[in-house]
Motif scaffolding. Structure first.
Motif, PDB file in Angstrom:
ATOM      1  N   GLY A 245       0.813  -1.230   0.000  1.00 10.41           N
ATOM      2  CA  GLY A 245       0.000   0.000   0.000  1.00 10.41           C
ATOM      3  C   GLY A 245       0.834   1.263   0.000  1.00 10.41           C
ATOM      4  O   GLY A 245       0.597   2.181  -0.787  1.00 10.41           O
ATOM      5  N   HIS A 246       1.849   1.299   0.897  1.00 12.01           N
ATOM      6  CA  HIS A 246       2.708   2.493   0.954  1.00 12.01           C
ATOM      7  C   HIS A 246       3.436   2.691  -0.369  1.00 12.01           C
ATOM      8  O   HIS A 246       3.642   3.820  -0.809  1.00 12.01           O
ATOM      9  CB  HIS A 246       3.751   2.366   2.070  1.00 12.01           C
ATOM     10  CG  HIS A 246       3.173   2.570   3.439  1.00 12.01           C
ATOM     11  ND1 HIS A 246       3.774   2.084   4.573  1.00 12.01           N
ATOM     12  CD2 HIS A 246       2.053   3.198   3.848  1.00 12.01           C
ATOM     13  CE1 HIS A 246       3.047   2.409   5.631  1.00 12.01           C
ATOM     14  NE2 HIS A 246       1.997   3.088   5.219  1.00 12.01           N
ATOM     15  N   ALA A 247       3.845   1.572  -0.988  1.00  8.81           N
ATOM     16  CA  ALA A 247       4.574   1.677  -2.263  1.00  8.81           C
ATOM     17  C   ALA A 247       3.660   2.295  -3.325  1.00  8.81           C
ATOM     18  O   ALA A 247       4.089   3.158  -4.102  1.00  8.81           O
ATOM     19  CB  ALA A 247       5.059   0.294  -2.691  1.00  8.81           C
ATOM     20  N   SER A 304       3.382   0.947 -12.701  1.00 10.62           N
ATOM     21  CA  SER A 304       3.965  -0.320 -13.139  1.00 10.62           C
ATOM     22  C   SER A 304       4.372  -1.181 -11.943  1.00 10.62           C
ATOM     23  O   SER A 304       4.713  -0.671 -10.870  1.00 10.62           O
ATOM     24  CB  SER A 304       5.186  -0.063 -14.021  1.00 10.62           C
ATOM     25  OG  SER A 304       6.262   0.353 -13.206  1.00 10.62           O
ATOM     26  N   THR A 305       4.343  -2.483 -12.168  1.00 12.00           N
ATOM     27  CA  THR A 305       4.756  -3.426 -11.123  1.00 12.00           C
ATOM     28  C   THR A 305       6.190  -3.142 -10.689  1.00 12.00           C
ATOM     29  O   THR A 305       6.504  -3.174  -9.496  1.00 12.00           O
ATOM     30  CB  THR A 305       4.686  -4.863 -11.687  1.00 12.00           C
ATOM     31  OG1 THR A 305       3.485  -4.982 -12.427  1.00 12.00           O
ATOM     32  CG2 THR A 305       4.724  -5.910 -10.607  1.00 12.00           C
ATOM     33  N   LEU A 310      10.038  -1.567  -6.589  1.00 10.93           N
ATOM     34  CA  LEU A 310      11.190  -0.767  -6.150  1.00 10.93           C
ATOM     35  C   LEU A 310      10.826   0.027  -4.895  1.00 10.93           C
ATOM     36  O   LEU A 310      11.584   0.048  -3.909  1.00 10.93           O
ATOM     37  CB  LEU A 310      11.585   0.187  -7.293  1.00 10.93           C
ATOM     38  CG  LEU A 310      12.915   0.895  -7.158  1.00 10.93           C
ATOM     39  CD1 LEU A 310      14.056  -0.120  -7.239  1.00 10.93           C
ATOM     40  CD2 LEU A 310      13.075   1.936  -8.277  1.00 10.93           C
ATOM     41  N   ALA A 311       9.647   0.642  -4.913  1.00  9.40           N
ATOM     42  CA  ALA A 311       9.234   1.445  -3.753  1.00  9.40           C
ATOM     43  C   ALA A 311       9.032   0.569  -2.517  1.00  9.40           C
ATOM     44  O   ALA A 311       9.304   1.003  -1.387  1.00  9.40           O
ATOM     45  CB  ALA A 311       7.942   2.195  -4.079  1.00  9.40           C
TER      46      ALA A 311
END
Ligand code: GLY
Length: 318
Positions: A245-247, A304-305, A310-311
């Motif tokens: 969620g944060h990402a 994008s996935t 990455l996040a």
């Protein structure tokens, strides 16, 4: 409609869900009779409700905070300290924080640190703040690029609210609050059964259902938090789906609201748990059925996935 007061096992959780905004005001007036009170008020709430609260607010006791992420900062904290100092607040004063999560976190951090801590009351006005951020004593501001990085654990003496505040909330914010309500459904199996039977994805809920959802969510959160106030173990369960969620929130530049990211994030976590072999297919299907009733894809499927992945690697989880 009745008032709901949630008692905790340790007797310290004083959460009043009141049937009307006048009732909330009445409860504040009761405190005002014997104490000096200072209000830190969300700018959106001030705009909508200042007439109703005008006999309580004046220039010397009311600080209006712009409720956007950039104001969740030390700059706002210093401005609140200056305001409290100029108006002779002291440790025996009550700081009453009225608003959503940004105002709640910022205002309560100021309350926790001004003269080593004043008395604190939360009046949450968003669904997310009612069921999550006003409970459990997390305070904080953003620092450099880190969200909620500096703060404290400082519990309010009382939480006073009314579901009537939700009538002026944007649908997107109600959906965001529902994200946290659904999280409690995944934590508590009885509550899951209730949600599975009764929730159909609508955001216009009958008042009694809304009351039940808020009261039950607040109770579940309080039960978890009292077992692990400092967030060392058990409380981590409240971060369910939050790494995803944060990402999502982060790659959207925070245009995706927190609880909306959490709904999508819990779907991600559910798929992952199934793939890892720790959640059976039929449990996954039921969980995805409930979460899928709340439509969030339109808001998130432009990211994008790879960017989300990455996040996720930089997530602090709070
Ligand atoms: N929102 C998660 C927690 O309060 O621990």
């Amino acid at each position: 409609m009745r008032n709901i007061t949630i008692e905790s096992n340790n007797g310290s959780f004083n959460y009043s869900l009141i049937s009307s905004i006048e009732g909330v005001i009445g409860k504040i007036e009761g405190i005002l009779n014997s104490h000096s009170c200072f209000y830190i008020v969300d700018s959106n709430v001030h705009k909508i409700y200042h007439n109703q609260f005008k006999h309580l607010f004046n220039q010397k006791n009311c600080f209006v905070l712009n409720a956007t992420e950039e104001y969740k900062s030390f700059d706002s904290i210093y401005r609140i300290y200056d305001f409290l100092l100029e108006n002779n607040a002291d440790r025996s004063s009550y700081i009453i924080v009225i608003g959503g999560g940004i105002t709640g976190d910022t205002g309560s951090f100021a309350a926790s640190s001004f003269m080593r801590g004043t008395r604190l009351i939360h009046v949450p006005t968003t669904l997310l703040a009612m069921v999550d951020s006003s409970i459990g004593g997390k305070t904080g501001v953003n620092y450099k690029k880190y969200k909620n990085f500096i703060g404290s654990f400082y519990e309010p003496e009382q939480v006073i609210t009314s579901s009537k505040f939700l009538s002026t909330l944007k649908q997107e914010d109600v959906l965001s609050g529902m994200g946290e309500v659904l999280k409690y459904a995944l934590i508590d199996s009885n509550f899951f059964d209730y949600c599975f039977s009764w929730l159909d994805g609508s955001l216009d809920l009958p008042e009694d259902d809304l009351l039940y959802l808020i009261g039950k969510s607040a109770q579940i959160k309080n039960d978890v938090v009292t077992q692990d106030k400092k967030d060392l173990k058990m409380r981590h369960s409240l971060n369910l789906g939050h790494t995803f969620g944060h990402a999502i929130e982060s790659v959207s530049g925070f245009s995706v609201k927190h609880g909306i990211g959490v709904i999508a994030g819990m779907r991600g976590a559910t798929y992952l748990a199934n793939k890892m072999g720790i959640m059976e297919d039929k449990v996954m299907e039921k969980v995805l059925d409930l979460l899928g009733r709340y439509k969030v894809d339109e808001k998130i499927n432009t990211y994008s996935t790879d960017s989300i992945y990455l996040a996720m690697q930089g997530d602090k989880r709070e």
